[in-house]
Design a protein around this motif. Structure first.
Motif, mmCIF file in Angstrom:
data_model
loop_
_atom_site.group_PDB
_atom_site.id
_atom_site.type_symbol
_atom_site.label_atom_id
_atom_site.label_comp_id
_atom_site.label_asym_id
_atom_site.label_seq_id
_atom_site.Cartn_x
_atom_site.Cartn_y
_atom_site.Cartn_z
ATOM 1 N N THR A 231 33.789 27.789 36.487
ATOM 2 C CA THR A 231 33.987 26.904 37.621
ATOM 3 C C THR A 231 34.552 25.595 37.094
ATOM 4 O OG1 THR A 231 32.171 27.893 38.849
ATOM 5 C CG2 THR A 231 32.865 25.694 39.533
ATOM 6 N N LEU A 232 35.711 25.254 37.596
ATOM 7 C CA LEU A 232 36.343 23.998 37.226
ATOM 8 C C LEU A 232 36.328 23.085 38.443
ATOM 9 C CD1 LEU A 232 39.172 25.521 35.046
ATOM 10 C CD2 LEU A 232 37.006 24.537 34.300
ATOM 11 N N ASP A 233 37.113 22.026 38.426
ATOM 12 C CA ASP A 233 37.046 21.028 39.486
ATOM 13 C C ASP A 233 37.137 21.589 40.898
ATOM 14 O OD1 ASP A 233 36.722 19.018 37.672
ATOM 15 O OD2 ASP A 233 38.835 18.491 37.611
ATOM 16 N N ASP A 234 38.094 22.477 41.129
ATOM 17 C CA ASP A 234 38.298 22.920 42.503
ATOM 18 C C ASP A 234 38.315 24.430 42.685
ATOM 19 O OD1 ASP A 234 40.653 23.357 41.186
ATOM 20 O OD2 ASP A 234 41.934 22.383 42.655
ATOM 21 N N SER A 235 37.970 25.182 41.652
ATOM 22 C CA SER A 235 37.995 26.631 41.815
ATOM 23 C C SER A 235 36.992 27.318 40.901
ATOM 24 C CB SER A 235 39.395 27.185 41.533
ATOM 25 O OG SER A 235 39.711 27.033 40.172
ATOM 26 N N THR A 236 36.651 28.537 41.293
ATOM 27 C CA THR A 236 35.787 29.391 40.480
ATOM 28 C C THR A 236 36.525 30.694 40.243
ATOM 29 O OG1 THR A 236 33.760 28.433 41.362
ATOM 30 C CG2 THR A 236 33.575 30.605 40.351
ATOM 31 N N THR A 237 36.581 31.085 38.979
ATOM 32 C CA THR A 237 37.253 32.315 38.579
ATOM 33 C C THR A 237 36.253 33.229 37.900
ATOM 34 O OG1 THR A 237 39.312 31.115 38.244
ATOM 35 C CG2 THR A 237 39.148 33.258 37.214
ATOM 36 N N LEU A 238 36.313 34.512 38.239
ATOM 37 C CA LEU A 238 35.476 35.523 37.607
ATOM 38 C C LEU A 238 36.376 36.366 36.716
ATOM 39 C CD1 LEU A 238 33.552 36.790 40.774
ATOM 40 C CD2 LEU A 238 33.029 34.807 39.335
ATOM 41 N N GLN A 239 35.977 36.554 35.476
ATOM 42 C CA GLN A 239 36.719 37.430 34.573
ATOM 43 C C GLN A 239 35.859 38.654 34.290
ATOM 44 O OE1 GLN A 239 37.951 35.804 30.809
ATOM 45 N NE2 GLN A 239 39.456 37.430 30.567
ATOM 46 N N PRO A 240 36.289 39.820 34.790
ATOM 47 C CA PRO A 240 35.516 41.041 34.538
ATOM 48 C C PRO A 240 35.427 41.314 33.039
ATOM 49 C CG PRO A 240 37.159 41.408 36.245
ATOM 50 C CD PRO A 240 37.451 40.073 35.638
ATOM 51 N N THR A 241 34.257 41.763 32.585
ATOM 52 C CA THR A 241 34.087 42.087 31.166
ATOM 53 C C THR A 241 34.203 43.585 30.922
ATOM 54 O OG1 THR A 241 31.686 42.164 31.400
ATOM 55 C CG2 THR A 241 32.661 40.051 30.746
ATOM 56 N N GLN A 242 34.538 44.325 31.969
ATOM 57 C CA GLN A 242 34.834 45.753 31.852
ATOM 58 C C GLN A 242 35.952 46.033 32.849
ATOM 59 O OE1 GLN A 242 31.010 47.454 32.844
ATOM 60 N NE2 GLN A 242 31.698 48.021 34.876
ATOM 61 N N PRO A 243 36.670 47.145 32.671
ATOM 62 C CA PRO A 243 37.788 47.444 33.582
ATOM 63 C C PRO A 243 37.319 47.548 35.034
ATOM 64 C CG PRO A 243 37.854 48.866 31.654
ATOM 65 C CD PRO A 243 36.551 48.129 31.592
ATOM 66 N N LEU A 244 38.176 47.065 35.927
ATOM 67 C CA LEU A 244 37.897 47.182 37.361
ATOM 68 C C LEU A 244 38.181 48.605 37.820
ATOM 69 C CD1 LEU A 244 39.587 43.909 38.656
ATOM 70 C CD2 LEU A 244 37.136 44.383 38.513
ATOM 71 N N PRO A 245 37.513 49.066 38.876
ATOM 72 C CA PRO A 245 37.839 50.383 39.434
ATOM 73 C C PRO A 245 39.312 50.412 39.862
ATOM 74 C CG PRO A 245 35.858 49.471 40.460
ATOM 75 C CD PRO A 245 36.439 48.400 39.608
ATOM 76 N N ASP A 246 39.947 51.563 39.764
ATOM 77 C CA ASP A 246 41.360 51.699 40.135
ATOM 78 C C ASP A 246 41.622 51.281 41.566
ATOM 79 O OD1 ASP A 246 42.084 52.597 37.614
ATOM 80 O OD2 ASP A 246 41.790 54.712 38.148
ATOM 81 N N SER A 247 40.678 51.512 42.441
ATOM 82 C CA SER A 247 40.863 51.221 43.869
ATOM 83 C C SER A 247 40.435 49.798 44.247
ATOM 84 C CB SER A 247 40.073 52.232 44.693
ATOM 85 O OG SER A 247 38.684 52.114 44.386
ATOM 86 N N PHE A 248 40.290 48.901 43.264
ATOM 87 C CA PHE A 248 39.811 47.549 43.566
ATOM 88 C C PHE A 248 40.824 46.837 44.464
ATOM 89 C CE2 PHE A 248 38.378 43.236 42.935
ATOM 90 C CZ PHE A 248 37.001 43.396 42.849
ATOM 91 N N PRO A 249 40.384 46.300 45.612
ATOM 92 C CA PRO A 249 41.317 45.701 46.572
ATOM 93 C C PRO A 249 41.837 44.328 46.108
ATOM 94 C CG PRO A 249 39.060 45.471 47.347
ATOM 95 C CD PRO A 249 39.006 46.287 46.090
ATOM 96 N N GLU A 250 42.985 43.953 46.665
ATOM 97 C CA GLU A 250 43.557 42.639 46.351
ATOM 98 C C GLU A 250 42.694 41.520 46.941
ATOM 99 O OE1 GLU A 250 47.608 40.018 47.056
ATOM 100 O OE2 GLU A 250 47.653 42.175 47.416
ATOM 101 N N HIS A 251 42.225 41.709 48.170
ATOM 102 C CA HIS A 251 41.306 40.753 48.814
ATOM 103 C C HIS A 251 39.984 41.481 49.010
ATOM 104 C CE1 HIS A 251 44.354 37.709 49.627
ATOM 105 N NE2 HIS A 251 45.179 38.734 49.791
ATOM 106 N N TRP A 252 38.876 40.830 48.676
ATOM 107 C CA TRP A 252 37.596 41.527 48.658
ATOM 108 C C TRP A 252 36.450 40.618 49.107
ATOM 109 C CZ3 TRP A 252 34.939 38.543 45.337
ATOM 110 C CH2 TRP A 252 35.682 37.867 44.360
#
Length: 147
Positions: A53-74
């Motif tokens: 979390t920085l000044d104006d945003s929060t980013t999540l970095q997956p530590t394992q591969p995402l499922p193939d069907s992971f949606p663009e908006h979730w």
């Protein structure tokens, strides 16, 4: 001391990056440590993530591969093992502000977070004293207090 673990409803979007797919939250996480880890529960998939979390945003970095069907908006539930960061103003800061006739309540959430982090990272009593002075000097005077 940190509060008990929390589960938060979150929404976001996927963003490609050189380090792999990032998950950017629509709203910045408030009141939590800047860097921590958690688990994102999306459609029954538990995805371990590093949270930045920085000044104006929060980013999540997956530590394992995402499922193939992971949606663009979730939509998902973010489980935080570490809970919320305490926002208690230490007694020495409160006393220094009161003695100087300065208004700690004038700080918004981000300013308070920065001030408490700056103060909390002091490694010696002398450094803490200097940082107390710097913080208090930057505060506005209390209403009705002549300077």
């Amino acid at each position: 001391m940190l509060n008990p673990p929390r589960s938060l409803p979150v929404r976001g979007r996927t963003v490609p990056a050189a380090t792999g797919t990032l998950l950017v939250l629509e709203a910045r996480l408030e009141g939590h440590d800047t860097f921590l880890s958690g688990t994102l529960d999306v459609d029954g998939h538990d995805i371990p993530v590093r949270i930045t979390t920085l000044d104006d945003s929060t980013t999540l970095q997956p530590t394992q591969p995402l499922p193939d069907s992971f949606p663009e908006h979730w939509r998902a539930t973010l489980h935080l093992r570490h809970g919320q960061r305490p926002r208690d103003i230490p007694d020495d800061l409160r006393a220094a502000a009161r003695t100087a006739g300065r208004d700690l309540d004038a700080l918004d959430d981000a300013e308070l977070r920065y001030a408490l982090t700056f103060l909390g990272e002091a490694t010696t009593l002398d450094i803490r004293t200097d940082r107390l002075t710097a913080i208090v000097t930057g505060l506005p005077t209390l209403e009705g207090d002549p300077e």
